[in-house]
Design an enzyme around this catalytic site. Structure first.
Site, PDB file in Angstrom:
ATOM      1  N   LYS A  70       0.680  -1.260  -0.038  1.00  0.00           N
ATOM      2  CA  LYS A  70       0.091   0.127   0.044  1.00  0.00           C
ATOM      3  C   LYS A  70       0.776   1.141  -0.029  1.00  0.00           C
ATOM      4  CE  LYS A  70      -0.251  -0.137   5.101  1.00  0.00           C
ATOM      5  NZ  LYS A  70      -1.023  -0.772   6.193  1.00  0.00           N
ATOM      6  N   ARG A 105     -10.728  -0.113  14.982  1.00  0.00           N
ATOM      7  CA  ARG A 105     -10.601   0.793  13.649  1.00  0.00           C
ATOM      8  C   ARG A 105     -11.868   0.072  12.726  1.00  0.00           C
ATOM      9  NH1 ARG A 105      -4.455   1.586  11.713  1.00  0.00           N
ATOM     10  NH2 ARG A 105      -4.874  -0.499  10.807  1.00  0.00           N
ATOM     11  N   TYR A 130      15.795  29.948   8.148  1.00  0.00           N
ATOM     12  CA  TYR A 130      14.756  30.669   8.683  1.00  0.00           C
ATOM     13  C   TYR A 130      14.842  30.806   9.966  1.00  0.00           C
ATOM     14  CZ  TYR A 130      12.295  30.173   4.135  1.00  0.00           C
ATOM     15  OH  TYR A 130      11.910  30.319   2.790  1.00  0.00           O
ATOM     16  N   MET A 158      11.054  23.941   2.831  1.00  0.00           N
ATOM     17  CA  MET A 158      10.204  23.169   1.808  1.00  0.00           C
ATOM     18  C   MET A 158      11.288  22.454   0.799  1.00  0.00           C
ATOM     19  SD  MET A 158       7.121  24.406  -0.850  1.00  0.00           S
ATOM     20  CE  MET A 158       6.243  25.324   0.500  1.00  0.00           C
TER      21      MET A 158
HETATM   22  C1  LIG Z   1      -0.259  -1.616   6.850  1.00  0.00           C
HETATM   23  C2  LIG Z   1      -0.909  -3.023   7.255  1.00  0.00           C
HETATM   24  C3  LIG Z   1      -0.097  -4.091   7.485  1.00  0.00           C
HETATM   25  C4  LIG Z   1       1.283  -3.903   7.177  1.00  0.00           C
HETATM   26  O1  LIG Z   1       1.966  -3.654   8.657  1.00  0.00           O
HETATM   27  P1  LIG Z   1       3.387  -3.531   9.032  1.00  0.00           P
HETATM   28  O2  LIG Z   1       3.570  -3.401  10.360  1.00  0.00           O
HETATM   29  O3  LIG Z   1       4.229  -2.626   7.972  1.00  0.00           O
HETATM   30  O4  LIG Z   1       4.069  -4.741   8.638  1.00  0.00           O
HETATM   31  C5  LIG Z   1      -0.586  -5.286   7.687  1.00  0.00           C
HETATM   32  N1  LIG Z   1      -2.176  -5.440   7.832  1.00  0.00           N
HETATM   33  C6  LIG Z   1      -2.820  -4.512   7.674  1.00  0.00           C
HETATM   34  C7  LIG Z   1      -4.313  -4.397   7.996  1.00  0.00           C
HETATM   35  C8  LIG Z   1      -2.465  -2.983   7.377  1.00  0.00           C
HETATM   36  O5  LIG Z   1      -3.061  -2.022   7.356  1.00  0.00           O
END
Ligand SMILES: *Cc1c(COP(=O)(O)O)cnc(C)c1O
Length: 398
Positions: free
Chosen positions: A35, A133, A263, A311
Site C-alpha cells: 500500500k 478501527r 529561517y 520546503m
Molecule cells: C499496513 C498493514 C499491514 C502491514 O503492517 P507492517 O507493520 O508494516 O508489517 C498489515 N495489515 C494491515 C491490515 C495493514 O493495514
C-alpha cells in the site's frame, strides 16, 4: 552518479528480506503489503520483486491501489481492505481482486456488484478484535457470518479468508486479540463458512507472536528492511534497509562565527566554518520536525543539519571539513554503510520509520540499480531482472 534528489531502492534487499522472513515465519502464505506506493518504494517494482522472491499475496489499502497493480500487469492474488463508503466493487471483482470486508453493508455492496456482473466475488471478512478501527464488531459476528453464508450459497460471494489486525499495545492486549480472533474463526465455521486463509499478524507479530501467524502473515515494514520494534534494529532482525535517500550538495559557503542560518536563525555558527546546502526539504518528505536534530553523510563524515529544514532545502554544518558542490549527501540508508538510518530520522522527528520512508515525495525520483555480478545482493539478484528495468526515471506510481 548521484542525482540532484533521489531515492535509490535496492530490490535485492527486498528480495532478501522476503526470503529471510519466509524462513523465520514459516507460514504457508506470505502477503507483501505494498500500500501507499509500497511505503514510498514504488508499488510495481516492489510487488514484482516480492512475488519473485516467494511472497504469494499482495496487500493494499484500497481498490484503486489494487487496480493499479493489475494495470501494471500483476496477476497475483491481491487483497484490498479499506473502502470508500460509495465504492463500486465491480471493477475489483471483475479483475479478481479479493475484498476485505468489515460490515454487513459492505457484504451487500459486494454481493450486489457480483450479481450485476454475473461473477462470484472473493471476499475476506475482517473481524474487530481490539484495535477499534474497521472490522466486524463481535456482537455482529453471527449475523454477518450468516449473511455471508447466504450470499455464498447464492453463488455471489466466496469467503476465502478471515482476518484481523493487532494493536501492538502490549503482549497482553495482543494475546487477548488472538483469543477473540480464534473465537471468531470457530463461530464462522459453525455458520458454515470454510475460509482457507486465516491471518492476523503484520511484521511485528509475525516476528514475535507465533500464536498470531495462522496460515498467512501480512508483511509491510519488514519487506522494506526496517524494524517495527524500538529495541531491535534492522540488523538485529536480519533485515536490510532497501531505501537510500540522497542528493547532491547544491552550494557551499564559509561563514564566520555568529552567522545565522536558515529561517528564523534557529542556529548560529559557534565558530568560523563550512556549510553545505542540500536540495531536499519537507516537500520531499524530509520532516521539518527534524530541524536541528538529524544528521547526514557527506564524504564519509556524519554532519548535523543546522537551522530550519525548509520546503526545498536544508543546511548542513560540516565544520572544518572540505565539501564541494556536487558531493553526494546521504540522508538515510543502510546503517551498515555508515549512513544514518530511517529510524535515526524518525527518532529525530518524533515519529516512526514507516512515516519517514512513506512520505518521500513525488519530486524525488525512485531509481532501481541492477546489482552487479558479485555484489552483496548477488544471491537474490535473480529477482531483480524480472522486477523492473534499471531506470532513473520517476516511477509512474510514485
Ligand atoms: C499496513 C498493514 C499491514 C502491514 O503492517 P507492517 O507493520 O508494516 O508489517 C498489515 N495489515 C494491515 C491490515 C495493514 O493495514
Amino acid at each position: 552518479m548521484t542525482g540532484f534528489r533521489e531515492a535509490v531502492v535496492d530490490l535485492g534487499a527486498i528480495a532478501a528480506n522476503v526470503a529471510h522472513l519466509r524462513t523465520v515465519v514459516g507460514t504457508p502464505h506470505l502477503m507483501a503489503v505494498v500500500k501507499a506506493n509500497a511505503y514510498g518504494h514504488g508499488a510495481l517494482p516492489v510487488a514484482r520483486t516480492a512475488l519473485a522472491a516467494g511472497a504469494d499475496w499482495l496487500g493494499v489499502a484500497d481498490v484503486e491501489e489494487a487496480l493499479q497493480l493489475r494495470d501494471g500487469g500483476i496477476d497475483a492474488p491481491i487483497l484490498a481492505w479499506l473502502h470508500d463508503p460509495d465504492v463500486d466493487f465491480a471493477p475489483a471483482i471483475g479483475r479478481g481482486i479479493d475484498l476485505g470486508l468489515s460490515s454487513a453493508r459492505q457484504l451487500r455492496q459486494a454481493a450486489d456488484a457480483a450479481a450485476a456482473l454475473g461473477r462470484t466475488a472473493s471476499v475476506q471478512l475482517k473481524l474487530e478484535t481490539g484495535l477499534n478501527r474497521n472490522g466486524v464488531h463481535e456482537p455482529d459476528w453471527p449475523d454477518v457470518f450468516a449473511l455471508a453464508a447466504g450470499f455464498e450459497r447464492a453463488g455471489l460471494l466466496s469467503v476465502r479468508g478471515l482476518f484481523s489486525h493487532l494493536s501492538n499495545a502490549s503482549p497482553a492486549d495482543d494475546a487477548d486479540a488472538v483469543g477473540r480472533f480464534e473465537r471468531g474463526v470457530r463461530l464462522a465455521a459453525e455458520a458454515g463458512l470454510t475460509p482457507s486463509l486465516i491471518h492476523l499478524a503484520s511484521t511485528a507479530a509475525a516476528l514475535r507472536l507465533p500464536a498470531a501467524r495462522f496460515s498467512l502473515v501480512r508483511i509491510g515494514i519488514g519487506l522494506y528492511g526496517l524494524s517495527p520494534f524500538d529495541d531491535q534494529s534492522s540488523h538485529d532482525l536480519g533485515l536490510v534497509p532497501a531505501m537510500t535517500l540522497r542528493g547532491r550538495v547544491a552550494a557551499v559557503r564559509r561563514v564566520a562565527a555568529g552567522a545565522g542560518v536558515s529561517y528564523d536563525h534557529l542556529w548560529r555558527a559557534p565558530e568560523d566554518g563550512n556549510l553545505a546546502l542540500v536540495p531536499l526539504g519537507y516537500a520531499d518528505g524530509v520532516p521539518r520536525q527534524a530541524s536541528g536534530a538529524a544528521s547526514v553523510r557527506i564524504r564519509g563524515g556524519t554532519h548535523p543539519i543546522v537551522g530550519r529544514i525548509a520546503m526545498d532545502q536544508f543546511v548542513v554544518s560540516v565544520g572544518q571539513a572540505d565539501v564541494a558542490v556536487g558531493d553526494q549527501v546521504v540522508l538515510f540508508g543502510d546503517p551498515a554503510t555508515g549512513a544514518p538510518s530511517a529510524t535515526d530520522w524518525a527518532d529525530a522527528a518524533g515519529t516512526i520509520n514507516y512515516e519517514i520512508v512513506t512520505r518521500v515525495g513525488h519530486r524525488v525520483p525512485r531509481s532501481y540499480p541492477q546489482p552487479g555480478p558479485g555484489s552483496p545482493a548477488g544471491p537474490d539478484a535473480a529477482a531483480a531482472p524480472d522486477a523492473t528495468p534499471a531506470s532513473a526515471a520517476p516511477d509512474p506510481e510514485g
